[in-house]
Design an enzyme around this catalytic site. Structure first.
Site, PDB file in Angstrom:
ATOM      1  N   SER A 255       0.854  -1.187   0.000  1.00  0.00           N
ATOM      2  CA  SER A 255       0.000   0.000   0.000  1.00  0.00           C
ATOM      3  C   SER A 255       0.892   1.239   0.000  1.00  0.00           C
ATOM      4  CB  SER A 255      -0.880   0.004   1.238  1.00  0.00           C
ATOM      5  OG  SER A 255      -0.056   0.219   2.365  1.00  0.00           O
ATOM      6  N   LYS A 256       0.261   2.356  -0.140  1.00  0.00           N
ATOM      7  CA  LYS A 256       0.981   3.627  -0.165  1.00  0.00           C
ATOM      8  C   LYS A 256       1.848   3.780   1.097  1.00  0.00           C
ATOM      9  CE  LYS A 256       0.470   8.101  -1.894  1.00  0.00           C
ATOM     10  NZ  LYS A 256       0.489   8.547  -3.231  1.00  0.00           N
ATOM     11  N   ARG A 257       1.288   3.367   2.203  1.00  0.00           N
ATOM     12  CA  ARG A 257       1.997   3.474   3.484  1.00  0.00           C
ATOM     13  C   ARG A 257       3.330   2.706   3.469  1.00  0.00           C
ATOM     14  NH1 ARG A 257       1.212   0.194   8.065  1.00  0.00           N
ATOM     15  NH2 ARG A 257      -0.368  -0.943   6.916  1.00  0.00           N
ATOM     16  N   GLY A 259       5.126   2.175   0.774  1.00  0.00           N
ATOM     17  CA  GLY A 259       6.051   2.639  -0.254  1.00  0.00           C
ATOM     18  C   GLY A 259       5.522   2.520  -1.669  1.00  0.00           C
ATOM     19  N   GLU A 265       7.037  10.845  -6.649  1.00  0.00           N
ATOM     20  CA  GLU A 265       6.951  11.139  -5.216  1.00  0.00           C
ATOM     21  C   GLU A 265       8.279  10.806  -4.524  1.00  0.00           C
ATOM     22  OE1 GLU A 265       2.794  10.378  -3.193  1.00  0.00           O
ATOM     23  OE2 GLU A 265       3.046   9.046  -4.925  1.00  0.00           O
TER      24      GLU A 265
END
Ligand code: GLU
Length: 498
Positions: A255-257, A259, A265
């Site tokens: 997930s984004k959390r 990485g 980004e």
């Protein structure tokens, strides 16, 4: 089986947003395969699902590749001999391929409405049967279907051969065998005239002379369909390499959390292209026990056959560590240039005196060993340029030995200001020697004295080396900041002895 033709690989993103690291990793591997073999790498934009298109996405995809230093030989921006490289500009080719399949009765027009298809799916669920189109329109006589097709909305479906098995190869997995009866008649051309991915892939990859298709393994279940389509179109099948997904630490979807961010980004967060390239490449591929690979080394030793089939885990600590390695190995001038660009963006112009490039070059070696990403830079060195570092609050000074001792802290700072003022030449080594002598004279520990001065000059307790920093900040500014801190502390009421 290896191809005798020169290697041609492609990155075929859908412009549905910024490409995230998993997707870009597949592009990196394809690019390395091309560069390792002396082949070609091209970009094709797969925008056949117009409803999912995101404005600006193509530009950001290209910017991501550029940032990583992945150059392409053909693509939507530079063209090439097999263009156009945007699928929505190739609709005639898909239509022609569908017509060919229709003429050969390897495809048929389907007039089932969305409601009818929904009802079919509901029935299948109820009866616990596998989902899939049941072939209702397959037996409409072709002349009747052509006639209706001129008037009625319809899709074109591929007519999967009845009975038999299809064997398709994946370079990493070997042959994959599927009974044709388990495959339904899938859509190849949608009612809006756009192809599905299946048809677009079977038309474009041969048309663009692609030798190796590297793509995420979410496409593996579609592989037999693609094999059938290639055969029906009389095109040689490419070599397929389905790349495993990247897992989150502890398993599960990244997930984004964890990485799963876009490459741009990571750029924003202060990571270096070489570190990200190195990191993504070794997430699922390895060569001996090497970890740090220059771009040249990767091109030299990367073999696509050696990709791992085990899904790799995303290791943020490793990326951060690698980034630190690249920062430390970088020539000071190159790093100084990067630092200057970052400071110019991050320091608000009204608070900071103009960024002096010479100063950046002096400051860079002081922090090169101390940063893991470029995002660490500004908070570490902003005091060099700040025209006025606001005097930190008394609490910042009155810790440990100086707890409840504002008068003592003020006295030591005033003495320090006089020493700093009198230091000539104003050089780090001389300054340190004078300040050590002052500590002895005042009978205070050097660490305690230096901390007071550090906080006064920089506003922080953790900084690059103090005296080198002071030399860069300059004598006058240092004296002013230390005097200001002393004056502030002198105003703090001394607590009653308890
Ligand atoms: N447009 C497809 C995707 O982004 C490409 C898959 C492929 O490389 O063939 O998933």
């Amino acid at each position: 089986m290896t191809s005798q033709r020169p290697v041609r690989v492609r990155y075929a993103p859908s412009p549905t947003g910024d490409p995230h690291v998993g997707n870009i990793r597949t592009a990196i591997w394809a690019w390395l395969h091309a560069r390792h073999t002396g082949g070609q790498f091209l970009i094709r934009i797969e925008d056949t699902d117009q409803s999912r298109k995101v404005e600006g996405s193509v530009e950001r995809i290209l910017a991501s590749l550029e940032w990583l230093g992945l150059d392409w030989d053909e693509g939507p921006d530079i063209g090439g001999p097999y263009g156009p490289y945007v699928q929505s500009e190739r609709l005639d080719l898909y239509r022609a391929a569908a017509d060919r399949l229709l003429a050969g009765r390897q495809a048929y027009r389907c007039f089932c409405t969305p409601e009818e298809l929904d009802a079919m799916r509901a029935r299948q669920r109820e009866q616990k049967r596998p989902p899939g189109y049941e072939g209702r329109c397959r037996n409409i006589p072709p002349e009747e279907a052509a006639d209706r097709g001129a008037r009625e909305p319809h899709v074109v479906r591929f007519a999967v051969p009845e009975g038999g098995v299809t064997v398709a190869e994946d370079l990493l997995r070997g042959p994959i065998e599927v009974a044709n009866d388990t495959l339904d008649d899938f859509v190849i051309l949608k009612s809006d005239g756009f192809p599905t991915y299946h048809l677009a892939h079977a038309v474009d990859d041969p048309a663009m002379q692609i030798t190796h298709v590297t793509r995420g393994d979410e496409w593996l279940p579609s592989l037999p369909r693609h094999a059938l389509l290639f055969d029906a179109l009389g095109e040689p099948r490419p070599i397929y390499v389905h790349t495993p997904i990247i897992l989150a630490p502890g398993g599960g979807k990244l997930s984004k959390r964890h990485g799963a961010k876009s490459v741009l980004e990571y750029a924003e967060d202060g990571f270096l292209p070489d570190a990200v390239l190195n990191f993504l490449c070794i997430t699922g591929w390895g060569y001996g026990d090497e970890t740090v690979f220059s771009r040249e080394r990767l091109i030299e030793v990367f073999e696509i056959e050696n990709l791992s089939l085990n899904p790799a885990t995303f290791d943020m600590d490793k990326l951060t560590w690698l980034n630190g390695v690249y920062l430390r190995e970088m020539p000071v001038e190159t790093l100084a240039e990067m630092i200057a660009q970052r400071l110019e963006r991050e320091l608000p112009a009204d608070v900071y005196r103009p960024l002096d490039r010479g100063l950046v070059e002096e400051a860079t070696p002081l922090i090169q060993e101390r940063i893991q990403t470029l995002a660490d830079v500004t908070p570490l060195v902003d005091f060099f340029w700040q025209s006025e570092v606001p005097t930190p609050p008394a609490d910042a000074f009155l810790q440990k030995k100086f707890r409840g001792q504002p008068v003592e802290a003020a006295r030591l700072l005033t003495a320090s200001a006089r020493t700093v003022e009198a230091t000539d030449p104003f050089e780090a080594a001389v300054l340190e020697e004078r300040m050590r002598a002052l500590a002895a004279e005042l009978d205070v520990k050097v660490g305690d004295l230096f901390t007071l001065v550090r906080v006064a000059v920089t506003g922080r307790r953790v900084t690059p080396p103090l005296f080198e920093s002071m030399e860069i900040v300059g004598q006058g500014v240092c004296v002013d900041r230390i005097d200001a801190a002393a004056a502030m502390l002198a105003e703090v009421p001394q607590p009653e002895p308890s």
